[in-house]
Write an enzyme that holds these catalytic residues in place. Structure first.
Site: not given
Length: 418
Positions: A22-23, A117, A122, A305, A397
Site C-alpha cells: 500500500k505505501n 488516519c 503529521r 504501523d 483502506r
C-alpha cells in the site's frame, strides 16, 4: 454501513499470500504523472486507497485502465489540471505525493491538505522545506498547499527529521529538475527503494535509495514502462502477529524476509517460532507468550504501523510489556477498544504499559484507524465470544480481502450489513 463479526477464539493455520505494498502504490501511482507516456503497474493491492488515488489522477486528465484487479495502465501524456479535487484529496494521506510530481513536471500544484488516519499531528514542513530548496514558492495557508516555480534546480537538502513522505516527495520533485539534488538524513523504508526503482525504470536517475543519502540527477523527460510493486511489509507483519497471537501455524507467502527482521526478532523474543524461507515466512505460535518491550522507530527499526497489532498480542504475553511510540503522537487511541475486550493497558503520551490478562472477551468495538482496526480484529481472533468491529472503512483502506484471507486460515469472521 458494514461491520466484521468475529467468533473467537481461533487458532490460525494454513497459507496466506501477501498483496502489493500500500505505501508503495500510492506514491508510485502519483509518480506516473511525471511520465510522458504509458506506465503499466503490476501487483497493485485491491484496496480503497488505490481506488481514490486512481480517481484523483483520472480527474487531472490521465487515462487510466485496469486490465485486472491487480494491474493498472496510466497514460499521463496529457494532463489538464494541476489542482485535484478537494474532497478526493482529503480522503487519503498519500495524496500529498501529487505535489512533488505536478511541481516537477508542470511547475505548479494546488492541493488541499491531505487526509488519512487521524492519530496525531503529521506536519509536512519537511516536504515544503525541500520544495523551497529546489526553487519553488509555497503557500500553505487556508488548508491548501500552493506550490509554483518557473524552474527547479538541484539542491542539497538536509531533513531535520527522518520522514518517509518528505523523502519521497523531494525525490519526485527532483526527477526533472536541473542538476543534482542530494537528500541527507533520508528515510530508508522498503517503499522508498521501491519508489526509486520505479522512477529509474521510467527514466529517472536516482542513486542511494535505502541509505540515508539519496542523490537525484535531473533528466529532461521520463518515458513509460512496466513495473511490479513489492509485497506489503505491514500486511505481512499483521499476519505474522496474528499467527503468533492465536497460537497458530501460518506460512506467509510472497514476502521479503529481510524487510521483516525487526518484527521477527520480537516474535522470537515473545516465544514464537519463526522460520525464514526465500520468499516466505512461517510463524508458529505458542500458548505461553512472554512479555517484552518495544520501541517503534524508522526503518530498519520496529515499524510504527505494526505497533497496534503488537499491542494486541502483548495483552496475552505473561508479565508486563512496554510499548514506546517513537514516530507519531497520539497513536494509542485504539487501546480504549482493547480495554473494552478486557485488556489491561495504561497509555499516556508516547508510552503504553500492557499487563497480561488470562483472557480477552468479545465486545462491540470500532476501528479508530487503519492499523488500529487490524489490532481489534486480531484481538477478536484471540477473544472468547463474539466481537463486532465497526468503521471497517479504515481497514479496507489498506488490507485486501482481509476477512477472506483470515477465513482461509480458519478464522470465523464475516462481513455483514449493520
Amino acid at each position: 454501513m458494514e461491520k466484521l463479526v468475529i467468533t473467537g477464539p481461533s487458532r490460525l493455520s494454513g497459507e496466506v499470500s501477501i498483496s502489493g505494498a500500500k505505501n508503495s502504490v500510492l506514491a508510485i501511482l502519483s509518480g506516473t504523472l511525471l511520465v510522458n507516456g504509458v506506465c503499466r503497474i503490476e501487483n497493485i493491492p485491491d484496496i480503497s486507497d488505490v481506488d481514490v488515488i486512481i480517481d484523483i489522477i483520472k480527474s487531472l486528465g490521465a487515462k487510466v485502465s485496469r486490465p485486472d484487479s491487480h494491474s493498472v495502465l496510466v497514460d499521463s501524456t496529457v494532463i489538464a489540471s494541476t489542482a485535484p479535487d478537494y474532497e478526493l484529496v482529503r480522503r487519503i494521506r498519500g495524496s500529498y505525493y501529487l505535489i512533488g510530481s505536478l511541481l516537477s513536471r508542470f511547475h505548479k500544484a494546488e492541493i488541499a491538505m491531505p487526509g488519512g488516519c487521524n492519530f496525531g499531528t503529521r506536519p509536512i514542513d519537511q516536504h515544503i522545506k525541500g520544495f523551497k530548496a529546489l526553487g519553488a514558492s509555497v503557500d500553505d495557508s487556508r488548508g491548501v498547499i500552493k506550490a509554483e516555480a518557473s524552474h527547479l534546480s538541484g539542491a542539497n537538502i538536509y531533513l531535520d527529521k527522518v520522514s518517509v513522505g518528505a523523502t519521497i516527495n523531494i525525490m519526485l520533485a527532483s526527477c526533472l529538475a536541473d542538476g543534482v539534488t542530494v537528500i541527507e538524513n533520508a528515510a530508508r523504508e522498503p517503499h522508498i527503494v521501491d519508489m526509486a526503482n520505479f522512477l529509474n525504470a521510467m527514466g529517472a536517475n536516482i542513486r542511494g535509495a535505502g541509505t540515508n543519502t539519496v542523490k537525484i540527477k535531473g533528466v529532461k523527460e521520463m518515458r513509460g514502462g512496466s513495473y511490479q510493486i513489492i509485497p506489503d511489509q505491514i500486511e505481512a507483519g499483521t499476519f505474522m502477529i496474528a499467527a503468533a497471537a492465536t497460537g497458530g501455524d501460518v506460512l506467509i507467502k510472497n514476502v521479503i524476509p529481510k524487510h521483516m527482521e525487526s518484527l521477527t526478532a520480537k516474535l522470537i523474543e515473545v516465544g514464537a517460532k519463526v522460520t525464514e524461507l526465500d520468499d516466505a515466512i512461517r510463524v508458529e505460535g505458542t500458548d505461553h507468550l512472554r512479555a517484552t518491550n518495544v520501541l517503534t522507530m524508522p526503518y530498519p527499526g520496529f515499524p510504527t504501523d505494526l505497533q497496534p497489532q503488537m499491542v494486541a498480542l502483548l495483552t496475552k504475553a505473561q508479565g508486563v510489556s512496554v510499548m514506546v511510540e517513537g514516530v507519531w503522537d497520539n497513536r494509542f487511541q485504539y487501546t480504549d477498544e482493547l480495554i473494552r475486550m478486557g485488556a489491561k493497558i495504561n497509555a499516556a503520551g508516547k508510552m503504553a504499559t500492557i499487563e497480561s490478562v488470562p483472557e480477552l472477551y468479545g465486545a462491540p468495538v470500532k476501528a479508530t484507524d487503519l492499523r488500529g482496526g487490524a489490532a481489534v480484529v486480531i484481538a477478536g481472533l484471540m477473544a472468547s465470544g463474539i466481537t463486532e468491529v465497526t468503521n471497517t472503512v479504515f481497514i479496507d483502506r489498506g488490507y485486501e480481502r482481509f476477512e477472506d484471507k483470515l477465513r482461509s486460515l480458519g478464522a470465523k469472521i464475516e462481513r455483514v450489513e449493520e
